[in-house]
Every structure is written in C-alpha cells, then in structure tokens.
Write a protein that holds these residues in place. Structure first.
Motif, PDB file in Angstrom:
ATOM      1  N   THR A 248      -3.919 -17.501  55.990  1.00 50.66           N
ATOM      2  CA  THR A 248      -2.490 -17.815  55.936  1.00 50.66           C
ATOM      3  C   THR A 248      -1.789 -16.798  55.045  1.00 50.66           C
ATOM      4  O   THR A 248      -2.251 -16.529  53.927  1.00 50.66           O
ATOM      5  CB  THR A 248      -2.250 -19.223  55.366  1.00 50.66           C
ATOM      6  OG1 THR A 248      -3.012 -20.146  56.142  1.00 50.66           O
ATOM      7  CG2 THR A 248      -0.785 -19.611  55.423  1.00 50.66           C
ATOM      8  N   LYS A 250       1.185 -16.691  52.979  1.00 49.61           N
ATOM      9  CA  LYS A 250       2.121 -17.693  52.459  1.00 49.61           C
ATOM     10  C   LYS A 250       3.549 -17.153  52.380  1.00 49.61           C
ATOM     11  O   LYS A 250       4.498 -17.912  52.359  1.00 49.61           O
ATOM     12  CB  LYS A 250       1.642 -18.183  51.083  1.00 49.61           C
ATOM     13  CG  LYS A 250       0.356 -19.005  51.184  1.00 49.61           C
ATOM     14  CD  LYS A 250      -0.077 -19.573  49.843  1.00 49.61           C
ATOM     15  CE  LYS A 250      -1.176 -18.739  49.234  1.00 49.61           C
ATOM     16  NZ  LYS A 250      -1.724 -19.254  47.986  1.00 49.61           N
ATOM     17  N   ARG A 255      -0.074 -17.759  60.345  1.00 53.56           N
ATOM     18  CA  ARG A 255      -1.453 -18.222  60.187  1.00 53.56           C
ATOM     19  C   ARG A 255      -2.302 -17.642  61.319  1.00 53.56           C
ATOM     20  O   ARG A 255      -1.901 -17.664  62.484  1.00 53.56           O
ATOM     21  CB  ARG A 255      -1.451 -19.741  60.257  1.00 53.56           C
ATOM     22  CG  ARG A 255      -2.801 -20.348  59.994  1.00 53.56           C
ATOM     23  CD  ARG A 255      -2.642 -21.846  59.725  1.00 53.56           C
ATOM     24  NE  ARG A 255      -3.953 -22.478  59.700  1.00 53.56           N
ATOM     25  CZ  ARG A 255      -4.769 -22.436  58.656  1.00 53.56           C
ATOM     26  NH1 ARG A 255      -4.416 -21.802  57.553  1.00 53.56           N
ATOM     27  NH2 ARG A 255      -5.948 -23.025  58.710  1.00 53.56           N
ATOM     28  N   LEU A 275     -12.677 -16.224  48.582  1.00 50.86           N
ATOM     29  CA  LEU A 275     -11.499 -16.373  47.746  1.00 50.86           C
ATOM     30  C   LEU A 275     -10.819 -15.005  47.809  1.00 50.86           C
ATOM     31  O   LEU A 275     -11.472 -13.995  47.583  1.00 50.86           O
ATOM     32  CB  LEU A 275     -11.983 -16.675  46.321  1.00 50.86           C
ATOM     33  CG  LEU A 275     -10.987 -17.101  45.281  1.00 50.86           C
ATOM     34  CD1 LEU A 275     -10.455 -18.488  45.610  1.00 50.86           C
ATOM     35  CD2 LEU A 275     -11.699 -17.131  43.922  1.00 50.86           C
ATOM     36  N   CYS A 281      -4.277 -13.207  45.814  1.00 52.92           N
ATOM     37  CA  CYS A 281      -4.414 -14.667  45.828  1.00 52.92           C
ATOM     38  C   CYS A 281      -3.091 -15.392  46.020  1.00 52.92           C
ATOM     39  O   CYS A 281      -3.013 -16.400  46.710  1.00 52.92           O
ATOM     40  CB  CYS A 281      -5.029 -15.150  44.520  1.00 52.92           C
ATOM     41  SG  CYS A 281      -6.765 -15.527  44.699  1.00 52.92           S
ATOM     42  N   GLU A 282      -2.054 -14.869  45.379  1.00 50.49           N
ATOM     43  CA  GLU A 282      -0.764 -15.551  45.436  1.00 50.49           C
ATOM     44  C   GLU A 282      -0.207 -15.567  46.852  1.00 50.49           C
ATOM     45  O   GLU A 282       0.384 -16.539  47.294  1.00 50.49           O
ATOM     46  CB  GLU A 282       0.206 -14.814  44.513  1.00 50.49           C
ATOM     47  CG  GLU A 282       1.253 -15.724  43.929  1.00 50.49           C
ATOM     48  CD  GLU A 282       1.970 -15.035  42.789  1.00 50.49           C
ATOM     49  OE1 GLU A 282       3.192 -14.877  42.899  1.00 50.49           O
ATOM     50  OE2 GLU A 282       1.279 -14.611  41.820  1.00 50.49           O
ATOM     51  N   TYR A 284      -2.045 -14.777  49.914  1.00 53.96           N
ATOM     52  CA  TYR A 284      -2.912 -15.151  51.037  1.00 53.96           C
ATOM     53  C   TYR A 284      -3.862 -16.283  50.691  1.00 53.96           C
ATOM     54  O   TYR A 284      -4.281 -16.437  49.541  1.00 53.96           O
ATOM     55  CB  TYR A 284      -3.739 -13.942  51.501  1.00 53.96           C
ATOM     56  CG  TYR A 284      -2.885 -12.815  52.003  1.00 53.96           C
ATOM     57  CD1 TYR A 284      -2.312 -12.869  53.270  1.00 53.96           C
ATOM     58  CD2 TYR A 284      -2.630 -11.704  51.191  1.00 53.96           C
ATOM     59  CE1 TYR A 284      -1.513 -11.827  53.721  1.00 53.96           C
ATOM     60  CE2 TYR A 284      -1.830 -10.670  51.636  1.00 53.96           C
ATOM     61  CZ  TYR A 284      -1.267 -10.738  52.900  1.00 53.96           C
ATOM     62  OH  TYR A 284      -0.477  -9.722  53.336  1.00 53.96           O
ATOM     63  N   GLN A 285      -4.215 -17.014  51.727  1.00 52.60           N
ATOM     64  CA  GLN A 285      -5.183 -18.090  51.568  1.00 52.60           C
ATOM     65  C   GLN A 285      -6.172 -17.999  52.723  1.00 52.60           C
ATOM     66  O   GLN A 285      -5.789 -17.775  53.870  1.00 52.60           O
ATOM     67  CB  GLN A 285      -4.421 -19.410  51.630  1.00 52.60           C
ATOM     68  CG  GLN A 285      -5.301 -20.634  51.578  1.00 52.60           C
ATOM     69  CD  GLN A 285      -4.453 -21.899  51.692  1.00 52.60           C
ATOM     70  OE1 GLN A 285      -3.366 -21.990  51.102  1.00 52.60           O
ATOM     71  NE2 GLN A 285      -4.925 -22.857  52.474  1.00 52.60           N
ATOM     72  N   ASP A 287      -9.050 -20.111  54.763  1.00 51.56           N
ATOM     73  CA  ASP A 287      -9.591 -21.445  55.002  1.00 51.56           C
ATOM     74  C   ASP A 287     -10.901 -21.373  55.763  1.00 51.56           C
ATOM     75  O   ASP A 287     -11.023 -20.641  56.754  1.00 51.56           O
ATOM     76  CB  ASP A 287      -8.601 -22.291  55.817  1.00 51.56           C
ATOM     77  CG  ASP A 287      -7.399 -22.681  54.990  1.00 51.56           C
ATOM     78  OD1 ASP A 287      -7.579 -22.992  53.809  1.00 51.56           O
ATOM     79  OD2 ASP A 287      -6.271 -22.642  55.532  1.00 51.56           O
ATOM     80  N   THR A 327     -16.848 -19.874  45.396  1.00 51.87           N
ATOM     81  CA  THR A 327     -16.683 -21.030  46.285  1.00 51.87           C
ATOM     82  C   THR A 327     -18.030 -21.681  46.582  1.00 51.87           C
ATOM     83  O   THR A 327     -18.157 -22.909  46.598  1.00 51.87           O
ATOM     84  CB  THR A 327     -16.036 -20.576  47.609  1.00 51.87           C
ATOM     85  OG1 THR A 327     -14.925 -19.743  47.310  1.00 51.87           O
ATOM     86  CG2 THR A 327     -15.590 -21.758  48.432  1.00 51.87           C
ATOM     87  N   ASN A 404     -12.682 -24.407  49.870  1.00 49.93           N
ATOM     88  CA  ASN A 404     -11.640 -23.847  50.743  1.00 49.93           C
ATOM     89  C   ASN A 404     -11.763 -24.359  52.175  1.00 49.93           C
ATOM     90  O   ASN A 404     -11.232 -23.742  53.105  1.00 49.93           O
ATOM     91  CB  ASN A 404     -11.655 -22.308  50.710  1.00 49.93           C
ATOM     92  CG  ASN A 404     -12.840 -21.711  51.455  1.00 49.93           C
ATOM     93  OD1 ASN A 404     -13.927 -22.285  51.456  1.00 49.93           O
ATOM     94  ND2 ASN A 404     -12.643 -20.572  52.097  1.00 49.93           N
ATOM     95  N   ARG A 520     -15.088 -10.563  48.240  1.00 48.47           N
ATOM     96  CA  ARG A 520     -13.671 -10.945  48.303  1.00 48.47           C
ATOM     97  C   ARG A 520     -12.800  -9.833  48.879  1.00 48.47           C
ATOM     98  O   ARG A 520     -11.747 -10.091  49.462  1.00 48.47           O
ATOM     99  CB  ARG A 520     -13.179 -11.304  46.901  1.00 48.47           C
ATOM    100  CG  ARG A 520     -13.927 -12.489  46.314  1.00 48.47           C
ATOM    101  CD  ARG A 520     -13.628 -12.679  44.837  1.00 48.47           C
ATOM    102  NE  ARG A 520     -12.233 -13.027  44.608  1.00 48.47           N
ATOM    103  CZ  ARG A 520     -11.735 -13.322  43.403  1.00 48.47           C
ATOM    104  NH1 ARG A 520     -12.527 -13.309  42.339  1.00 48.47           N
ATOM    105  NH2 ARG A 520     -10.461 -13.620  43.264  1.00 48.47           N
TER     106      ARG A 520
END
Ligand code: GTP
Ligand code: SPV
Ligand code: MN
Length: 611
Positions: A248, A250, A255, A275, A281-282, A284-285, A287, A327, A404, A520
C-alpha cells in the motif's frame, strides 16, 4: 481391529464417506487406536507431547522438537507422482504407474503403526467459502502426534470442514506412516522411503519421515502437487510455490498485490514478512497474504485472483534476526504457540538459538545442545565447527501471529494480482530486477528460472540447476502441459499482471559478498515494478527485459557501494549469451512445449545476438 465407526462418531466426523477410507488404512497399518482431532484439541495434544518427550518447552507457549538426524528435509529422489496415464510423465515429477506404486506403499505400511494411534486429521487448504474450496478438503491419517500439532498450525483443521462438503466424497485421502526411522536406509541404495501422490486418484501415501515437507500432507503434497494436478485437470486454476503480498502506498492510497516464486529457502517468507526500510516506512506498508503457496484463478471480472491455501508459516530459521526479519521473530514470540524444529536448545534455560540469530553463538555453552541433541560442551573434534542448528531448521506458527498479516487474509474472494515475479539464488548474471510485459516471455522466464539449490532438499545445497517457476520439486504433470496451462489461464485475463525476474543474491566475484543488501531493501525494486506498470517510469530495455535506471529506484536511506549498485543494475551480455544456449537445451527436454514459448525464446536469443 479398532472400532473405527465408534472413533469417528466420538470425534464428530459424520461424513458417511470417511469410514471406509479410515477402516481400510487402519487395517493395513495395524494402528492400535483411532482418534479424530481438530484445532480444539491442541492444548491437550501439546500437553501429551510434552509428557511423552516429543516436545520440550521453549519459553511461555513455545515448543521445541527434533526430528531424526537423517530426516531433516524433503527427499526429491524418493518423491513420486503416480497416475494411471503415462502421458502425465514429465522431466521432474518422477512419474510412475499408480498400479506399481500403490502395492509398494501398502507393503511398507502394513503393520507399521502397530502400538500407535492413528490420528484422523480433517482439514481445509483454503479459507471457508473460497471459489476453489472444492479442491481444498482432505483428511490426513498420521501416526505422529507432532505431525498433528504442525497440521493444526499450518491448515484449518476440524471435523466441520469435512462434514459440510457440498460434494461429500470430494476430499483428498492422505496417509502418513512414519516408519522405523532408524532403519530406513535414508540416502542409501536401500532407501525404504516413498512419498507418493497418486494424483488422478487424489490419494497421497507417504512413508518413512516425520519432517514437515514429507509429513504435513496438506501443505506440500496436497497444497502444491495434488492441487497443481487438479488445477490442470479441471482447467480452472494454477497452484504454485508462490508468496503473496499486498503493497500500500499510503500517500496515494494505491494498493497492489504481487505474487511470485523463488525456490525453497530462497526468500519467499522473508519477502512476505517484509517491514519496509526505515526511510520508506511512513509511506509504504507491506501486508502478508502467503509465503509458500498461492492458488491463482481468473475471476468473473476477468482479473487474475490469488489466495493462500495455508493457515500458518513453516519458515527457515537460519539468519532470522532483528535486522533481517523482525516480523518473523515477533511471529514466534512467547505466547504464540510456535514450534521450533532442529535448532539449538538450552536444556536448563529453555532458550533457543540458530545460526544468524546473533552474530556469534552463546559464549557460555552450559546447557546448550545442538540440533542432534549433543551437548555443545561434549562435541568431538569432527563436530566442533559444525552448525549448532540444522541449515534447514524451521519454525511453525499460525498466520494470525504474523504482525503484518493482511486484515483481509481470510477473505475467501482472494486478491487481484498486479505482478508475478520469479527469482532465486543466482550468484551472477541475474540483475536486481528485470521486468517483462509479454505473457509468453513471462512464462518463458519462469520456465527458465535457474538458481542454486538449498538445504531444503536432502543433499542438494549449492548445486546450480533449473527450477521452473520454483516448482521443480512439486511438479505433478508434464512441463509442456504445465506451460500450456499457464498460457491458457493467463490468456483469459483482461488486465495482465506485469512479470519480473528478481535476484537478491548476486555476489561479488572478488570476495563473495552479496552485492545487494536484500531483506527489507527488496521493497525498492518492487515499487519500481509497480511504477513501471503504471507508466510512471520507463526503465531501460534490454534483450531480457526492462531494467531500472538508477534515478528511477527509490534509494532514500540506502547505503550501498556505487560499484555494487552499478553491477546489480546491469546486464552481463557475454554471460547471458552463454546462458541462452543452456536454456535451449533445458527447454528441449520438455515434451510438447507450446510454440509460443519457443518463439519467446527465439525473440530473446535474437535480441542478444543483435546487441
Ligand atoms: P521455503 O520455506 O523453503 O520455501 O523458503 P523461502 O523461499 O520462504 O525462504 P526464506 O524466506 O525462509 O529464506 C531462506 C533463507 O534465505 C533464510 O536463511 C533467509 O535469511 C535468507 N534470505 C531471505 N531473503 C534474503 C535476502 O534478501 N538476502 C539474503 N542475503 N538472504 C536472504
Ligand atoms: C520447501 O521446502 O519449499 C518448504 C518447506 O516450503 S517443506 O515443507 O519442507 O517443503
Ligand atoms: Mn517452500
């Protein structure tokens, strides 16, 4: 003779088609008891296993198990796909006639469970209500309690999954008999083990192991081999050794879903648990949907959909730590019910350790035993430098424990697929990423995946070999038919996913270090791939695909020597030209390979000739 009917009734297994199956195998194996089990029995079975010494405590709600020392990985040689049609024979499926294999298995299993309990494990390799649910039901019969405990973590297990089938006889019959592990001649000319999928009878017969890939029959044997065969025979779907993730953005709210295959122990779990790098990090995510198996089908809307048939993770322990995969560590934290297999264990403190968990092993060796159970303090000269944990040691945990895991991971409708990637441990030639827009060239790329084999298969580590779509050990029918089935399924898709080949494992020719930091950081090339699909970047066209310009990759916060970056973002033309000859030979081995694949090969070869 055990009263099977009474046992099924006591266990609430009311599907009338089950009794004959269980009675037949209870008779052959000579099991002394029959017991239906489900997820609700977990706490009791754990207590029994601790009491019996099959498990040791490894912290609050954590368990340690050890498999026999010659039984620590899948055996490719002893794994066979048997059917009633010789036309199902491929290069990699070790095809044998069903009529030849079934009597051999009956012979080995006869009386082999005497004195033991035969557990009846009804399972579903799918979320309830998924479009492919009818291919997902099975019953594993096993004489190993540890196998039951793993199955409860790796699949949805309970009588209801079999009692409520729309077609009550449509379940996979999977029989697992451990055998006398110390007398099976593992790896010798007199190897007694057989791991057979009778694919056109939807029957799985595995004898001679209690290691995951040979014994958790819902996972690899049903979830990959049997279902790949079912998907082809029905013409409805693909079943692949694929991870599946959501990404995602953000900032834009977009997505994406990407799935893809890397051979065993080559980074699927790590990618799925990723991760994002701190600097990203701020925005993108990532899952987690799945880390080892994906079933893919075309939805009514013409999109390609994917879902993970599993319920848990059976992940490689080696090199898992706070930096590489925080994770994974959180997934096996106290209270998660996780089971560790074949790592090092401290018999006093109940701590666990594996290579790469910390830079060096615990300095005070008091209480520590290696994966074979030998106290570290007592290891002899020959063992002194051997790893404490087996290189294929693993952890088992359920998806719900993965921090996650996607919110909608149990949604039966699956997720639309935007990208399909292939990769592996390739020490040279393969750049960080090369994107492929053409369907036949994408399938061709998967078929020519070449990589180093790993410790996930007995005696194979480091061997360079082709591993089509990362399915070599799980192939259940001919490769030519497999390629045609891919083209047929993907050919129905309206909005084609983009293909790509990735490589996190290119090494320096001078000192062997990994040129790309991996883990990562692997999000960066995937973000580029989605930007390419959206037309936001253009990359550089090469004969084997589009590679990123350095300026197009998001490198915020990444520290990497310029020479290493240049190398992973370039195509080694002489090595590739050499590779094209190997590919031609490799593909010639596949009977009935579709003409579209040959044309794709010729296009790529010609482009290299002209470059
Ligand atoms: P199976 O469960 O056997 O199918 O394996 P897998 O493909 O899920 O592999 P996994 O993610 O468990 O990784 C296997 C090994 O590769 C582990 O020891 C990881 O630490 C290592 N690994 C994973 N990703 C990377 C990476 O990006 N770079 C490097 N150098 N090693 C990696
Ligand atoms: C693999 O070997 O690819 C695995 C683990 O995912 S096993 O269950 O052993 O097949
Ligand atoms: Mn795997």
């Amino acid at each position: 003779m055990v009263d099977v009917a009474a046992a099924l009734e006591a266990g609430g297994l009311t599907n009338p088609n089950v009794r004959e199956y269980v009675e037949y195998w209870a008779g052959i194996t000579g099991a002394s008891r029959v017991e239906v089990v489900g997820a609700a029995d977990d706490a009791r079975l754990i207590a029994e296993a601790l009491e019996a010494g099959e498990l040791d405590p490894a912290g609050e709600g954590l368990y340690y198990s050890r498999s026999y020392s010659k039984d620590t990985a899948r055996s490719e040689e002893r794994t066979i796909v048997a059917t009633n049609r010789e036309s199902d024979k491929g290069v990699y499926n070790n095809w044998r006639p069903a009529a030849e294999m079934k009597p051999l298995l009956v012979e080995r299993m006869t009386g082999a469970s005497e004195g033991k309990t035969m557990y009846v494990v009804p399972y579903l390799m799918s979320p309830l209500g998924a479009p492919l649910e009818k291919y997902a039901a099975g019953i594993e019969l096993t004489d190993s309690r540890t196998v039951v405990l793993h199955m409860i973590r790796m699949a949805r297990v309970g009588a209801k999954f079999i009692n409520e089938l729309a077609e009550p006889d449509h379940f996979v019959r999977a029989v697992h008999v451990t055998g006398d592990l110390e007398n099976l001649g593992q790896g010798t000319d007199d190897d007694q083990r057989y791991f057979v999928t009778v694919a056109d009878e939807r029957t799985i017969l595995h004898f001679g192991s209690s290691y995951g890939g040979n014994a958790l029959l819902g996972k690899i044997a049903h979830g990959l081999r049997q279902s790949a065969y079912d998907g082809w025979a029905s013409g409805e779907f693909l079943s692949e050794q694929f991870m599946l993730i959501g990404i995602t953005d953000k900032q834009t709210g977009k997505r994406y879903h990407i799935c893809g295959g890397f051979p065993s122990a080559s980074g699927k779990t790590n990618l799925a648990m990723m991760l994002p790098p701190d600097a990203l990090c701020e925005r993108y995510q990532v899952d987690f949907y799945g880390d080892d198996i994906a079933w893919l089908w075309v939805g009514d809307d013409g999109k390609l959909y994917g879902m993970n048939p599993e319920f848990g993770v059976f992940g490689v322990a080696k090199d898992t730590n706070e930096v590489t995969n925080p994770t994974a560590l959180a997934s096996v934290a106290p209270g998660t019910g996780s089971i560790f297999t074949n790592i090092a264990y401290n018999t006093d403190t109940h701590e666990v350790w594996w290579e790469g968990r910390t830079p060096a092993p615990p300095a005070d060796v008091t209480g520590w035993v290696d994966w074979k159970g030998t106290p570290i303090a007592e290891r002899d000269e020959a063992e002194k430098d051997a790893p404490w944990a087996h290189p294929n040691s693993r952890f088992t945990t359920t998806l719900a424990n993965v921090p996650n895991v996607a919110e909608d991971f149990e949604d039966p409708k699956g997720v639309p697929i935007d990208g399909i990637i292939f990769g592996g441990r390739t020490r040279d030639r393969e750049p960080l990423i090369r994107a492929i827009n053409d369907l036949a060239e994408g399938v061709y790329d998967g078929l020519t995946l070449g990589a180093e084999a790993t410790a996930a298969a007995d005696g194979k580590e480091g061997v360079l070999r082709y591993d089509p779509m990362s399915m070599r050990p799980f192939m259940s029918y001919g490769e030519g038919d497999y390629a045609a089935h891919w083209l047929k399924i993907l050919g129905q898709v309206k909005d084609q996913p983009i293909f790509a080949h990735v490589n996190w494992f290119q090494r320096s020719q001078e000192d062997g270090h990994f040129l790309w930091p991996g883990y990562r950081e692997n999000l960066r090339p995937l973000l580029w791939l989605m930007a390419l699909k959206n037309g936001e970047v253009e990359g550089v066209q090469t004969p084997s695909g589009i590679i990123p310009k350095e300026s197009e990759l998001n490198l915020d916060g990444l520290e990497i020597p310029q020479a290493d970056l240049d190398k992973v973002l370039s195509i080694d033309l002489p090595r590739w030209r050499e590779e094209m000859g190997h590919r031609e030979k490799h593909l010639k081995g596949f009977e009935g390979l579709p003409e579209e694949i040959w044309e794709a090969h010729k296009r790529v070869a010609k482009a290299f000739d002209e470059s």
